[in-house]
Enzyme design. Structure first.
Site, PDB file in Angstrom:
ATOM      1  CB  SER A  29      -0.930   0.000   1.222  1.00 53.92           C
ATOM      2  OG  SER A  29      -1.844  -1.069   1.165  1.00 53.92           O
ATOM      3  N   GLY A  96      -5.563  -4.068  -7.528  1.00 49.17           N
ATOM      4  CA  GLY A  96      -6.597  -3.036  -7.422  1.00 49.17           C
ATOM      5  C   GLY A  96      -6.010  -1.641  -7.398  1.00 49.17           C
ATOM      6  CB  SER A 170     -13.083  -0.047  -2.915  1.00 53.20           C
ATOM      7  OG  SER A 170     -11.678   0.071  -2.807  1.00 53.20           O
ATOM      8  CD  GLU A 314      -5.155  -4.578   4.444  1.00 57.23           C
ATOM      9  OE1 GLU A 314      -3.940  -4.537   4.637  1.00 57.23           O
ATOM     10  OE2 GLU A 314      -5.787  -3.668   3.885  1.00 57.23           O
ATOM     11  CG  HIS A 341     -11.255  -7.173  -1.014  1.00 52.96           C
ATOM     12  ND1 HIS A 341     -10.590  -7.196   0.181  1.00 52.96           N
ATOM     13  CD2 HIS A 341     -11.857  -5.963  -1.075  1.00 52.96           C
ATOM     14  CE1 HIS A 341     -10.766  -6.051   0.817  1.00 52.96           C
ATOM     15  NE2 HIS A 341     -11.538  -5.287   0.074  1.00 52.96           N
ATOM     16  NE  ARG A 386      -3.843  -9.319   2.116  1.00 61.52           N
ATOM     17  CZ  ARG A 386      -2.682  -8.812   2.486  1.00 61.52           C
ATOM     18  NH1 ARG A 386      -1.819  -9.570   3.146  1.00 61.52           N
ATOM     19  NH2 ARG A 386      -2.356  -7.562   2.213  1.00 61.52           N
TER      20      ARG A 386
END
Length: 424
Positions: A29, A96, A170, A314, A341, A386
Site C-alpha cells: 500500500s 486493485g 472500496s 484485508e 476484493h 490472502r
C-alpha cells in the site's frame, strides 16, 4: 534459483511451539502510493526499501508507460517524472491499486491509455472512479460496463472540481482521486454519498503521504476530502514493513503457543495491519512491542472473537482461519465490501473452511464461526493471496492441508511458500 512448487502445495504441519524472528518485505500500500506521487512530483525522488512484488512491478511499469522513469534494479527505486503521454496499455494484473490509482494519472496524459488485467479483475469494481473522472471532464470509453477493459482518453490536463461518489465498495475510490487531485486545474473535492466507507485507515494513509509532500488536504468534514491544486514535492521516503503480511506469521504463534517476533514494527503507522496487535490480544495472545519489533506469544487455548473488521477487511482471511481453530465461537462483522476484493472473500472463506470441517455461516456482512474438528483437504485460493494465508494458517495446525495455487502470494510476497517452509 527458482523452486518449482507442487500444486496443490502441502502446507507444513507444525508439531511444536514455534520460536521465530521474521523480517517482512515492504508495504504494498505504501509502495504503490509512493510510486504514484513520485511520478507526479516536481522532481526526482527515491522510494527506499520498496516492495518488489507483482503488484508493485505492475505499478512501476504502468507509470513508465505514461512517461515516468522508474528504476527498479535495486532495493531503492528511483523515480524521475516525465511528460505524461498516452498511446500505451496498462496491465493491471490482479492489482486493485493499479486499476484504480493509475486512471486518474492517465487522465493527465496526452493521448489514449488502455487498461486491462487478469480475468479475475474484470469483476472488481471500478465504475465509481470512471464516473468520477467523467464528472471532472475526462473522456472514458468502457461501453458503460464500469469494469475492465476500458480506455482513458487523456487531454493533457484535467479540469477537476467537485465530484460525488459512492465509496462504500472500496476506500481506494477516494484515494485514487486524492493522489492525482493536486495536479488538476481546480484540485479535487471528493464527497462520499452512501453507506460507510470501508478501510478508512487507507484513506488516512493517502492523506498523510500527500501532506508529507506539501499538498494541502482538508478532511475536516466527514465523508469529504478537498485537495488543493498545486505542486507535489519530490520526497525521498522509506517503506515500512507490510504489517498485513505479518498476519500469517503472527498467527503461527497464536496456533502453536509459540513466539514470533516481526522485526522493525513501526511505533507509529497509518497501516491498518497495526490492528493485529489488539485483535490477537483479544484472542488470548501476549502482545509486546520490544526493541526488535513486535513480539507475539500464543495462548494455551485460542479464544474466538466478536469484532467489526470494516477498517481492516484485508485481515479477514487470516483472522477467520484463527477463529476456525479457536475453542469458542466468533462473529466477524462489517465486511460485506470484501466480496469485491480479489474474489468474494466471504463466500470463498465459508466454502473452503467448511470443506475442511469448520462450522461456518456466511452472513450478508461477515462470518459466524463455531468450534468444530478440522480435517485435511484441498483449500482453493481463487487467485487470492490472502486466501493462501488462511490456508497455511490452518495447515500449520491440521494434518494434510493442500493449498491450491500457493504461488498467488507473489502478489505481495514473492517466495512466500519457500520462506514459510524454511521458517518452519
Amino acid at each position: 534459483m527458482t523452486t518449482t512448487l507442487i500444486d496443490p502445495w502441502p502446507a507444513p504441519r507444525v508439531e511444536a511451539p514455534v520460536d521465530a524472528v521474521v523480517s517482512l518485505p515492504g508495504s504494498k500500500s505504501l509502495t504503490n502510493r509512493a510510486l504514484v506521487l513520485a511520478a507526479l512530483a516536481d522532481g526526482p525522488s527515491v522510494v527506499r526499501r520498496a516492495l518488489r512484488s507483482r503488484d508493485t512491478l505492475l505499478m512501476a511499469t504502468a507509470l513508465t508507460t505514461l512517461g515516468a522513469t522508474v528504476d527498479t534494479s535495486g532495493d531503492d527505486w528511483s523515480v524521475t517524472p516525465g511528460q505524461l503521454t498516452g498511446g500505451g496499455s496498462v496491465d493491471c494484473g490482479l492489482a486493485g491499486t493499479v486499476m484504480r490509482f493509475v486512471p486518474p494519472v492517465a487522465a493527465l496524459a496526452s493521448g489514449d491509455v488502455l487498461f486491462d488485467g487478469d480475468p479475475h479483475m474484470h469483476n472488481r469494481p471500478i465504475g465509481e472512479v470512471l464516473t468520477a473522472l467523467r464528472g471532472l471532464g475526462v473522456e472514458i470509453s468502457d461501453d458503460d460496463r464500469g469494469a475492465l477493459p476500458f480506455a482513458v482518453h487523456g487531454a493533457g490536463a484535467v479540469r477537476g472540481g467537485t465530484v460525488v461518489i459512492d465509496a462504500s465498495a472500496s476506500s481506494q475510490f477516494v484515494s485514487a482521486l486524492l493522489l492525482a487531485g493536486a495536479r488538476y486545474e481546480q484540485g479535487v473535492d471528493v464527497r462520499h454519498d452512501g453507506k460507510q466507507v470501508p478501510s478508512l485507515p487507507h484513506v488516512e494513509m493517502t492523506i498523510a503521504m500527500l501532506r508529507q509532500r506539501g499538498v494541502v488536504v482538508d478532511d475536516f468534514d466527514a465523508n469529504r476530502w478537498l485537495v488543493a491544486p498545486g505542486p507535489i514535492s519530490a520526497v525521498n521516503c522509506e517503506i515500512e514493513p507490510d504489517l498485513s503480511n505479518a498476519a500469517p506469521f503472527l498467527a503461527l504463534a497464536a496456533v502453536t503457543g509459540g513466539t514470533v517476533t516481526i522485526r522493525d514494527w513501526p511505533l507509529q503507522t497509518t497501516q491498518p495491519g497495526d490492528e493485529l496487535r489488539e485483535i490477537l490480544a483479544r484472542m488470548g495472545c501476549r502482545v509486546e512491542l520490544v526493541d526488535a519489533g513486535l513480539r507475539v506469544t500464543g495462548p494455551d487455548a485460542l479464544q474466538g472473537i466478536d469484532i467489526d473488521l470494516r477498517d481492516v477487511g484485508e485481515l479477514t482471511p487470516a483472522i477467520a482461519a484463527l477463529c476456525a481453530l479457536a475453542e469458542t465461537p466468533s462473529h466477524l462483522r462489517g465486511i460485506a465490501h470484501i466480496r469485491g476484493h480479489e474474489t468474494d472473500r466471504l463466500a470463498a472463506l465459508a466454502t473452503e473452511l467448511s470443506n475442511l470441517g469448520a462450522d461456518v455461516d456466511e452472513l450478508p456482512d461477515g462470518l459466524a464461526i463455531r468450534p468444530a474438528p478440522l480435517r485435511g483437504g484441498v483449500f482453493r485460493t481463487y487467485a487470492d493471496h490472502r486466501m493462501a494465508h488462511a490456508a497455511v494458517i490452518i495447515g500449520a495446525a491440521v494434518d494434510g492441508v493442500l493449498v491450491e495455487n500457493v504461488g498467488t502470494t507473489a502478489k505481495t510476497f514473492p517466495g512466500f511458500a519457500e520462506f514459510w517452509s524454511g521458517l518452519l
